[in-house]
Design an enzyme around this catalytic site. Sequence first.
Site, PDB file in Angstrom:
ATOM      1  N   ASP A   1       9.008   6.385  14.607  1.00 40.22           N
ATOM      2  CA  ASP A   1       8.790   4.829  14.163  1.00 40.22           C
ATOM      3  C   ASP A   1      10.049   4.248  13.409  1.00 40.22           C
ATOM      4  O   ASP A   1       9.859   3.883  12.411  1.00 40.22           O
ATOM      5  CB  ASP A   1       7.574   4.587  13.417  1.00 40.22           C
ATOM      6  CG  ASP A   1       7.314   3.210  13.477  1.00 40.22           C
ATOM      7  OD1 ASP A   1       7.603   2.365  14.525  1.00 40.22           O
ATOM      8  OD2 ASP A   1       6.448   2.659  12.792  1.00 40.22           O
TER       9      ASP A   1
ATOM     10  N   LEU B   1       2.882  -3.786  -1.916  1.00 41.13           N
ATOM     11  CA  LEU B   1       4.499  -3.857  -1.377  1.00 41.13           C
ATOM     12  C   LEU B   1       4.555  -4.096   0.079  1.00 41.13           C
ATOM     13  O   LEU B   1       5.579  -4.704   0.479  1.00 41.13           O
ATOM     14  CB  LEU B   1       5.074  -2.535  -1.812  1.00 41.13           C
ATOM     15  CG  LEU B   1       5.222  -2.219  -3.279  1.00 41.13           C
ATOM     16  CD1 LEU B   1       5.728  -0.855  -3.561  1.00 41.13           C
ATOM     17  CD2 LEU B   1       5.820  -2.918  -3.956  1.00 41.13           C
ATOM     18  N   GLY B   2       3.694  -3.749   0.725  1.00 43.65           N
ATOM     19  CA  GLY B   2       3.677  -3.916   2.431  1.00 43.65           C
ATOM     20  C   GLY B   2       2.614  -3.199   3.129  1.00 43.65           C
ATOM     21  O   GLY B   2       1.807  -2.651   2.322  1.00 43.65           O
ATOM     22  N   ARG B   3       2.527  -3.474   4.178  1.00 42.05           N
ATOM     23  CA  ARG B   3       1.417  -3.134   5.142  1.00 42.05           C
ATOM     24  C   ARG B   3       1.967  -2.784   6.585  1.00 42.05           C
ATOM     25  O   ARG B   3       3.033  -3.458   6.962  1.00 42.05           O
ATOM     26  CB  ARG B   3       0.347  -3.717   4.899  1.00 42.05           C
ATOM     27  CG  ARG B   3       0.504  -5.085   5.457  1.00 42.05           C
ATOM     28  CD  ARG B   3      -1.057  -5.693   5.606  1.00 42.05           C
ATOM     29  NE  ARG B   3      -1.490  -5.855   4.238  1.00 42.05           N
ATOM     30  CZ  ARG B   3      -2.990  -5.427   4.199  1.00 42.05           C
ATOM     31  NH1 ARG B   3      -3.624  -5.066   5.017  1.00 42.05           N
ATOM     32  NH2 ARG B   3      -3.620  -5.437   3.028  1.00 42.05           N
TER      33      ARG B   3
ATOM     34  N   LYS C   1       0.846   4.842  -0.844  1.00 45.29           N
ATOM     35  CA  LYS C   1       0.402   4.362   0.506  1.00 45.29           C
ATOM     36  C   LYS C   1      -1.040   5.003   1.094  1.00 45.29           C
ATOM     37  O   LYS C   1      -1.308   6.052   0.868  1.00 45.29           O
ATOM     38  CB  LYS C   1       1.331   4.940   1.600  1.00 45.29           C
ATOM     39  CG  LYS C   1       0.726   4.858   3.202  1.00 45.29           C
ATOM     40  CD  LYS C   1       1.698   4.973   4.180  1.00 45.29           C
ATOM     41  CE  LYS C   1       2.740   3.713   4.281  1.00 45.29           C
ATOM     42  NZ  LYS C   1       3.532   3.812   5.415  1.00 45.29           N
TER      43      LYS C   1
ATOM     44  N   GLY D   1      -0.846   2.048   7.272  1.00 48.81           N
ATOM     45  CA  GLY D   1      -1.638   1.760   6.051  1.00 48.81           C
ATOM     46  C   GLY D   1      -0.854   0.780   5.088  1.00 48.81           C
ATOM     47  O   GLY D   1      -0.210   0.218   5.580  1.00 48.81           O
TER      48      GLY D   1
END
Length: 812
Positions: free
Chosen positions: A638, A523-525, A545, A529
């Site tokens: 973040d 799905l994403g990085r 994750k 992670g």
Amino acid sequence: MSSQSVTSTSSTLFLVAIFVCFSLSSSRNPNFMQKGSSLSVEDNSDLLISADNTFACGFYSVGENAYCFSIWFTNSKEKTVVWMANRDKPVNGKGSRVSLLRDGAFVLTDVDGSTTWETNTGTTDVQKAELLDNGNLVLMDSSGKILWQSFDFPTDTLLPHQPITRSKKMISRLGRGNYSAGYFNFYFDNDNVLRLMYDGPDTSTLYWPDVDNTVTQNGRTGYNNTRIAVLDDMGRFLSSDSLQFNASDLGFGIKRRLTIDYDGNLRLYSLNNGTGLWTITWEALLQPCLVRGICGRNGICISTPKLPRCSCLPGYEMTDPSNWNAGCKPRFSITCSQSQQLKFVEFQHMNFYGNDINIYSNKTLDWCKKKCKEDCQCQAFNYRLTGEVKCHLKAALFNGCKSSTVKVSTYLKLPLNIEISEYIILNDTNLTCSSRGYKVPVTGFSSTYMARGKKLRWVYLYCFASAVGVIEFIFLASGWWFLFRRHDVLVAVEEGYRALTSQFRTFSYTELKKATKSFKEELGRGASGVVFKGVLADERVIAVKKLGDAYQMEEVFRAEVSTIGKINHMNLVRMWGFCSESKHRLLVYEYVENKSLDKLLFSENFLGWKERFKVALGTAKGLAYLHHECLEWVIHCDVKPENILLDGEFEPKISDFGLSKLFQKGFNNSKFSRIRGTKGYMAPEWASNLPITAKVDVYSYGVVILELVKGIRLSNWVVEDGEDQEAELTRFVRVVKRKIQSEEATWIEDVVDTRLNGQFSRTQIAKMVEIGISCVEEDRNKRPTMDSIVQALMACEDVSRIRTPDNLSVII
């Protein structure tokens, strides 16, 4: 030397030795007292101390010259009381004592010799009173058999292994520092279900579990006759009505208590032995305004990012300025005369629960106003527009709640001459719900002292409860064996724990590998992670994750994840569990279907203004919860569009909060700098090596909210002649400030995303730009807090209606 002298000297030494031994034994606090002995209120050291020194029992000061015979935690900072014998009838600070009489009765007497409290154990073979290590004060016979115990008569607190049954009820305190019995109860109802109830002087109402659901919908069952519930040493609570919950710090060796607090919420606490302070590890109601009766009659509980606040309705004032339980009283009178002129004042996002005269469906607003005017009993009505249109006529105004999540408007009936100023804002007193720190009132009793309290309520229960004490003890012991000893029941219990409302648990690596089909769909990085999509055996869609290798050792990692797992807010991605096996560190989240904000904001399929404002407000609420409300203060570190996910209704959910807590402390590599923040969204103090506070999140949020307005990446750098000149954000803020200062009429149109084609709210744009610029101030002390940002955005949440004092609402 004569034999007579020797004998005399020996006798003297013998007496001295006896005296010394007696002095030494009496100088310490034993955990029991023998028949015929007593404890005095005038001697602060006259106490019973449990053998492990966890609990103390003696006289506890509850006011000026007023004392209650109590049990408390010795190692807690404020000597937290867990039981009181005479909470509603304190005794004098001189001459009062508690005695174990020769006939076996345990008696508390006041200065004048009158009996204030006693156990019904006279004429029994009671030999001693002992304070056990579990906090239970017991009266025992010569064989050690318990004839009476404090565990059978709880006040507001339940300790581990202290069962609550059909004959027991926990009653809150009246207020902060006021130990008298209050108005909130935790008990087994007639349908065998554990409930929370407000039982005040004017009304009684249930409020937990959700009264709008059936017993089954609330995850309970009424098909039990045992009516027994208990908290164990691990921090697990199990009830015969299927109520089950865990402490977030589940494990042995922690001192815990389950308390119904004076604000009506039921909370599980854990004691920090180092600081002596308590930490909330579970609570029944995450929204305090759901507690009924918390602000009294004609009072409104207002949800805020911090603590809830009580307020009186317009035209009303506090009945007792020191006590919100007394509610508010009107400064006007409404008669049944047809000649009296009346008006209705509207309050959006406000509801009063219960006390309905009647409920009408599919009626117009004017019809409801006319109906309420004609009915002398009607004080106000609720009008619901979502779903089926309904109006609820109210005969009394209890359990008022004002929150952005309430989809109801309340119309208050007032005489026409009552002036409503400041755009119909509530008479906010800035007092938090329930009474706090007020002056101790004087209460008259037969003896001469000053104290707090109400009239005795519980004495009549003693005869019955004591008479069945032995039978009930045998019954409870049998129930305990069936609940906790049999293997098949233990298995069922463990399955129940896995179905807790928090759904937080430990996953095996094999289970997650299977759920993600060997981590197939990415799905994403990011720096922390890689995220994969998965489906659990119960068909829940999840996001898993896989963290890098720079995270805490397993024991520390588990402790930190447990802290994050107890955080719960609609604008935060829900963590369902984790995996910590060998080198594997994985986090399991709910799956959010509409991808991240950056995918929708910076693409051709851009977000409309309504959705953008919803994202701004929801994100602010989520961060405010992390900074001000959650059980353990968390800085995200973040905040950026990639970490703001959107659900099917475009409600934002912040992800990756708490990862900075999980990162290996002192791990010295480049990954650590990346997990602290993302270039362009990082506050200046990161580079200055200043202490990191919640204001770093405020800065990042400011960048995001300005990007929502402009529709482009402000975190990028403007490049001229092949060199970095300045950040896009810096240039944007400078231009906007210049336009505002020069009072350019079109400054809003100049700074807003052109793709919106004028479809936006100027009021909301102006407010978001103002907030964004203040958030990205270099001096962090000049940045606002997230809770103040929430309040500012909520004030302009609905700009299609403007309130005026004369005509109640004007459509623009």
